[in-house]
Design an enzyme around this catalytic site. Structure first.
Site, PDB file in Angstrom:
ATOM      1  N   ARG A  84       0.801  -1.233   0.000  1.00 11.18           N
ATOM      2  CA  ARG A  84       0.000   0.000   0.000  1.00 11.18           C
ATOM      3  C   ARG A  84       0.832   1.280   0.000  1.00 11.18           C
ATOM      4  O   ARG A  84       0.406   2.302  -0.502  1.00 11.18           O
ATOM      5  CB  ARG A  84      -0.945  -0.002   1.200  1.00 11.18           C
ATOM      6  N   ASP A 133       4.590 -22.006  16.274  1.00 13.16           N
ATOM      7  CA  ASP A 133       5.705 -21.276  15.679  1.00 13.16           C
ATOM      8  C   ASP A 133       6.828 -22.204  15.202  1.00 13.16           C
ATOM      9  O   ASP A 133       7.443 -21.954  14.170  1.00 13.16           O
ATOM     10  CB  ASP A 133       6.249 -20.284  16.725  1.00 13.16           C
ATOM     11  N   HIS A 178       8.796 -26.539  11.432  1.00 14.06           N
ATOM     12  CA  HIS A 178      10.226 -26.875  11.389  1.00 14.06           C
ATOM     13  C   HIS A 178      10.550 -28.212  12.078  1.00 14.06           C
ATOM     14  O   HIS A 178      11.263 -29.046  11.517  1.00 14.06           O
ATOM     15  CB  HIS A 178      11.046 -25.766  12.043  1.00 14.06           C
ATOM     16  N   LYS A 231      12.343 -20.399  23.374  1.00 12.04           N
ATOM     17  CA  LYS A 231      13.019 -19.100  23.305  1.00 12.04           C
ATOM     18  C   LYS A 231      13.753 -18.908  24.629  1.00 12.04           C
ATOM     19  O   LYS A 231      13.417 -19.541  25.629  1.00 12.04           O
ATOM     20  CB  LYS A 231      11.991 -17.972  23.155  1.00 12.04           C
TER      21      LYS A 231
HETATM   22  C1  BG6 Z   1      10.602 -18.791  12.449  1.00 10.01           C
HETATM   23  C2  BG6 Z   1       9.909 -18.507  13.741  1.00 10.01           C
HETATM   24  O1  BG6 Z   1       9.799 -19.571  11.605  1.00 10.01           O
HETATM   25  O2  BG6 Z   1      11.805 -19.490  12.701  1.00 10.01           O
HETATM   26  C3  BG6 Z   1      10.816 -17.737  14.685  1.00 10.01           C
HETATM   27  O3  BG6 Z   1       8.736 -17.747  13.508  1.00 10.01           O
HETATM   28  C4  BG6 Z   1      12.132 -18.447  14.853  1.00 10.01           C
HETATM   29  O4  BG6 Z   1      10.205 -17.528  15.950  1.00 10.01           O
HETATM   30  C5  BG6 Z   1      12.713 -18.781  13.509  1.00 10.01           C
HETATM   31  O5  BG6 Z   1      12.998 -17.611  15.586  1.00 10.01           O
HETATM   32  C6  BG6 Z   1      13.939 -19.653  13.643  1.00 10.01           C
HETATM   33  O6  BG6 Z   1      14.558 -19.730  12.398  1.00 10.01           O
HETATM   34  P1  BG6 Z   1      16.125 -19.879  12.288  1.00 10.01           P
HETATM   35  O7  BG6 Z   1      16.401 -20.004  10.842  1.00 10.01           O
HETATM   36  O8  BG6 Z   1      16.711 -18.670  12.926  1.00 10.01           O
HETATM   37  O9  BG6 Z   1      16.441 -21.126  13.069  1.00 10.01           O
END
Ligand code: BG6
Length: 484
Positions: free
Chosen positions: A43, A234, A239, A329
């Site tokens: 935008r 998350d 992952h 975290k």
């Molecule tokens: C992201 C998450 O998908 O992956 C984050 O939203 C996280 O919270 C991140 O910190 C970690 O990715 P990487 O590549 O730093 O291990």
């Protein structure tokens, strides 16, 4: 060949921090195919020049000494900006005119990249469809969808349905940036380009598997997003389950998108769905002290910033081998690793030998930051009778290869341009992953079991995590990587 990448969310964080630095690096290395153009859409009202200037600054900030001004100046003319609102169908018609005019008569392959906030994915997809921007008519049209892909199974299904209404599955590229990491792809190479590990990669030799993604960082300025997500959404749904699938899958018949994804899907299907009564025993959740004071976080938030989950795979290879997944975290250090813990030898001949089952052979695949692989084994301590000690063979990418590890987005963007979906999640994969995570989240929100534990930043999560895994008969392999 002409290719155009249209980035929706062009003034956002992801575009400046990841996408443009990756595209610029690909350009600098001469890897971008043919003539590739990048069109930003959002935008904010930018001229082409203003957008280029902003991206030059952010790319320089993120690449540091790898930023080369003359290479950027050669790259910048391929960047264009078209202002618009993803919520407005009319803006997609003007985008279409803009793209058609630039692409000329012969047309171009187009990649639409959804880098907006997730609530705009569905309107963007719908408006691409209405404007006729998804129609291929002899040319290629692809769409890239960033994470989070839904917030649970129901919303993921809805998003899949919205996508399938406009695009074929073969046109859809769902990003999980972990799959773009070199060390994650190397899990497949390690397992399937070497013959010696395969015979022992199963329940006969493996005692348990541990997959950890520990982050030292707190949520920082992302509290607003994180507080409604939590660590299961998350990190686990995407992952960690991807790492599990790659560690546990059978060898595909060929290294191509559907063959690889079929095998990953079989693993996800084999994961025993967690029953409500198992959740208190097989999961652990925590929140670091100080999280509630982070900007954007509710003062009485009960969002998890740490979780540990024990999963079982009901198949011939893995029956009885627990997979422990853990992420958080504000942990002791940044360390993402897969640990294959082997069984003890059937008979210990040496008196000075290991007294604990945790000293059996172990293979540690370091995903990041000290990318490499270690094999731990017993050895004789010289000149000390038959005393044994656990030692290791240590392979480090950094020591063997001079090239720096590329950012995951470089590989993923190139694969989209080349039409290779092997490293992207298919619709069934994403839905199966939510089907594994949802029952845990539902049980957590319905009961206080397991309770939300508080942990001090700088630890491996709540202290109870140690006794929790002991109760399951195992021990975490906690190690902070040594960086040179
Ligand atoms: C992201 C998450 O998908 O992956 C984050 O939203 C996280 O919270 C991140 O910190 C970690 O990715 P990487 O590549 O730093 O291990």
């Amino acid at each position: 060949m002409l290719s155009t990448i249209v980035i929706f969310g062009a003034s956002g964080d992801l575009t400046g921090r990841k996408l443009l630095p990756a595209l610029y690096e690909l350009y600098r290395k001469g890897r971008l195919p043919g003539e590739t153009r990048i069109v930003g859409f959002s935008r904010t009202r930018f001229s082409h020049e203003a957008w280029r200037d902003q991206l030059a600054a952010s790319t320089e900030r993120f690449l540091g000494s790898r930023f080369d001004r003359s290479a950027w100046d050669a790259f910048a003319p391929s960047l264009f900006y078209h202002p618009g609102d993803v919520g407005q169908a009319g803006d997609f018609l003007s985008l279409k005119d803009f793209l058609d005019e630039r692409d000329g008569r012969s047309g171009a392959t187009r990649v639409y990249y959804l880098a907006t906030a997730p609530q705009f994915y569905e309107p963007a997809v719908k408006h691409l469809g209405v404007a006729g921007l998804a129609q291929e008519g002899g040319l290629l049209r692809r769409i890239v969808v960033e994470k989070p892909f839904g917030a649970d199974l129901a919303t993921a299904r809805r998003l899949n349905a919205a996508l399938h209404h406009v695009f074929d599955e073969r046109q859809i590229y769902r990003i999980d940036h972990y799959l773009g990491k070199e060390t994650v792809q190397n899990v497949l190479v390690f397992r399937f380009a070497n013959a010696i590990f395969e015979p022992i990669w199963n329940r006969n030799y493996v005692s348990h598997v541990e997959i950890t993604a520990a982050e030292a960082e707190t949520v920082g300025h992302r509290g607003g997003y994180y507080d409604s997500a939590g660590v299961l959404r998350d990190m686990f749904q995407n992952h960690l389950l991807q790492l599990l699938a790659l560690s546990a899958m059978e060898a595909p018949a060929r290294f191509e998108a559907d063959a690889v994804r079929d095998e990953k899907v079989k693993v996800l299907r084999a994961i025993r769905p967690m029953q409500p009564e198992d959740v208190a025993r097989d999961t652990l959740r925590g929140q670091y002290a100080g999280y509630r004071e982070a900007p954007g976080v509710a003062p009485a938030s009960s969002t998890d910033t740490f979780a540990a989950v024990k999963l079982h795979l009901d198949n011939w290879r893995w029956q009885g081998v627990p997979f422990f997944l853990r992420s958080g975290k504000a942990m002791s250090c940044a360390s993402t690793q897969i640990v294959i813990q082997f069984r003890q030898p059937p008979l210990m001949l040496f008196e000075g030998g290991p007294r604990s089952p945790h000293e059996a052979n172990r293979l540690v695949i370091q995903i990041q930051p000290a990318e490499g692989i270690q094999l731990h084994f017993q050895t004789k301590v010289p000149d000390a009778g038959m005393q044994l000690r656990l030692t290791d063979l240590n392979f480090r990418f950094q020591e063997r290869f001079s090239a720096a590890m590329p950012e995951a987005y470089q590989r993923l963007l190139l694969d989209v341009l080349q039409g290779d979906a092997s490293l992207f999640a298919r619709s069934d994969e994403v839905e199966l992953a939510w089907g594994i995570i949802d029952p845990i989240r539902t049980a957590w929100s319905a009961t206080d079991q397991p309770p939300l534990l508080t942990y001090l930043p700088g630890n491996w999560g709540p202290l109870e995590s140690i006794s929790w895994i002991h109760r399951h008969g195992h021990q975490w392999f906690d190690s902070c990587p040594v960086l040179h």
